[in-house]
Design a protein around this motif. Sequence first.
Motif, PDB file in Angstrom:
ATOM      1  N   ASN A   6       0.907  -1.332   0.110  1.00  0.00           N
ATOM      2  CA  ASN A   6       0.171  -0.383  -0.317  1.00  0.00           C
ATOM      3  C   ASN A   6       0.863   1.542   0.126  1.00  0.00           C
ATOM      4  OD1 ASN A   6      -2.264  -1.184  -0.208  1.00  0.00           O
ATOM      5  ND2 ASN A   6      -2.700  -1.611   2.168  1.00  0.00           N
ATOM      6  N   GLN A   7       1.935   1.219   0.373  1.00  0.00           N
ATOM      7  CA  GLN A   7       2.767   2.675   0.549  1.00  0.00           C
ATOM      8  C   GLN A   7       3.808   2.274  -0.407  1.00  0.00           C
ATOM      9  OE1 GLN A   7       5.123   2.313   4.489  1.00  0.00           O
ATOM     10  NE2 GLN A   7       2.790   2.175   5.854  1.00  0.00           N
ATOM     11  N   TYR A  11       2.054   8.791  -3.733  1.00  0.00           N
ATOM     12  CA  TYR A  11       1.432   9.631  -3.143  1.00  0.00           C
ATOM     13  C   TYR A  11       1.388   9.842  -1.758  1.00  0.00           C
ATOM     14  CZ  TYR A  11      -0.547   8.026  -7.693  1.00  0.00           C
ATOM     15  OH  TYR A  11      -0.539   7.934  -8.964  1.00  0.00           O
ATOM     16  N   LEU A  16      -2.494   6.096   2.676  1.00  0.00           N
ATOM     17  CA  LEU A  16      -3.804   5.563   1.293  1.00  0.00           C
ATOM     18  C   LEU A  16      -3.411   4.108   1.441  1.00  0.00           C
ATOM     19  CD1 LEU A  16      -5.884   7.745   0.038  1.00  0.00           C
ATOM     20  CD2 LEU A  16      -4.153   7.600  -1.345  1.00  0.00           C
ATOM     21  N   ASN A  17      -4.625   4.044   1.265  1.00  0.00           N
ATOM     22  CA  ASN A  17      -5.107   2.136   0.586  1.00  0.00           C
ATOM     23  C   ASN A  17      -5.087   2.485  -0.658  1.00  0.00           C
ATOM     24  OD1 ASN A  17      -5.244  -0.383   0.568  1.00  0.00           O
ATOM     25  ND2 ASN A  17      -7.100  -0.268   1.659  1.00  0.00           N
ATOM     26  N   SER A 104      -2.624  12.549  -9.642  1.00  0.00           N
ATOM     27  CA  SER A 104      -2.823  12.501  -8.076  1.00  0.00           C
ATOM     28  C   SER A 104      -1.876  12.759  -7.123  1.00  0.00           C
ATOM     29  CB  SER A 104      -3.390  10.754  -7.751  1.00  0.00           C
ATOM     30  OG  SER A 104      -4.363  10.754  -8.670  1.00  0.00           O
ATOM     31  N   SER A 108      -3.995  13.533  -4.073  1.00  0.00           N
ATOM     32  CA  SER A 108      -4.382  12.365  -4.025  1.00  0.00           C
ATOM     33  C   SER A 108      -5.413  11.718  -3.542  1.00  0.00           C
ATOM     34  CB  SER A 108      -3.593  12.081  -3.308  1.00  0.00           C
ATOM     35  OG  SER A 108      -3.683  12.086  -1.237  1.00  0.00           O
ATOM     36  N   ARG A 109      -5.924  12.872  -3.586  1.00  0.00           N
ATOM     37  CA  ARG A 109      -7.856  12.453  -3.381  1.00  0.00           C
ATOM     38  C   ARG A 109      -8.463  11.783  -4.738  1.00  0.00           C
ATOM     39  NH1 ARG A 109     -10.484  18.522  -1.762  1.00  0.00           N
ATOM     40  NH2 ARG A 109      -9.388  18.245  -3.015  1.00  0.00           N
ATOM     41  N   GLY A 112      -7.304   8.198  -4.251  1.00  0.00           N
ATOM     42  CA  GLY A 112      -8.196   7.432  -3.175  1.00  0.00           C
ATOM     43  C   GLY A 112      -9.396   7.511  -3.390  1.00  0.00           C
ATOM     44  N   ASP A 114     -11.907   9.888  -3.333  1.00  0.00           N
ATOM     45  CA  ASP A 114     -12.708  10.861  -2.731  1.00  0.00           C
ATOM     46  C   ASP A 114     -13.883  10.802  -3.321  1.00  0.00           C
ATOM     47  OD1 ASP A 114     -12.456  12.768  -0.092  1.00  0.00           O
ATOM     48  OD2 ASP A 114     -13.755  13.803  -2.178  1.00  0.00           O
ATOM     49  N   PHE A 175      -2.158  16.665   0.238  1.00  0.00           N
ATOM     50  CA  PHE A 175      -2.471  15.783  -0.032  1.00  0.00           C
ATOM     51  C   PHE A 175      -1.618  16.053  -1.181  1.00  0.00           C
ATOM     52  CE2 PHE A 175      -6.900  16.914   1.410  1.00  0.00           C
ATOM     53  CZ  PHE A 175      -7.303  15.355   2.036  1.00  0.00           C
TER      54      PHE A 175
END
Length: 224
Positions: A6-7, A11, A16-17, A104, A108-109, A112, A114, A175
């Motif tokens: 995930n890392q 971002y 953030l997954n 992103s 990064s939303r 992700g 959002d 973000f």
Amino acid sequence: MESIINQSHPYVPRDLNLPDFIPGVLSQSTIVGVYGSCSLFVVSLIWIVSGRFPKISKIDRLLMCWWAFTGLTHIILEGYFAFSPQFYTEKTACYLAEVWKEYSKGDSRYAGRDAGIVTVEGITAVLEGPASLLTVYAIAKKTSYRYILQIAISLGHLYGTAVYFITSYLEGDNFAASTYYYYAYYVFANSFWVWIPTLIVIRSWKKICAAFQTESKDEKSKTC
């Protein structure tokens, strides 16, 4: 192991997954270069074609270029994002996926998914995109609704960008992968949909008011 996977993305936040994330293939210069070249082609084409219409001012021709550019951007780029929830897992060098993997880094939303961002971008792509292209036609044909249409879409742009920036602020405004991406992507790239719509609203409002004033004077002259 899951935490490491995930890392592995670039971002922020780092936790953030993003399951099955695949890094971008195209370089920033390639992505920006393609977008810039396509935009220049569209603007140049509309500018040339608009010159064939009689009695259209240079400002209206520039507006036709803007509406064509922003309309296609909404439909193609933002439309892809809104309806491609797994773009960050794209393994091929799909240009549209690469655009959003790169962008992103500034917000990064997007990666992700959002809910607020997806909603705003979806509405923009489905409604404001086609409406922007309709505006190109409305200006070319000098339709009676061309100014009110420009006001309506521009207010939509301003509302969308307001929601975009305000929600980021309320959520901590953290973000972007770096200060560079923050100002280049998040601030600069979005600024065009703030100051240009603002100028269009002001101009269109003045045009509508002038038309009503002229009509009022004509009615008074007829009654005298």
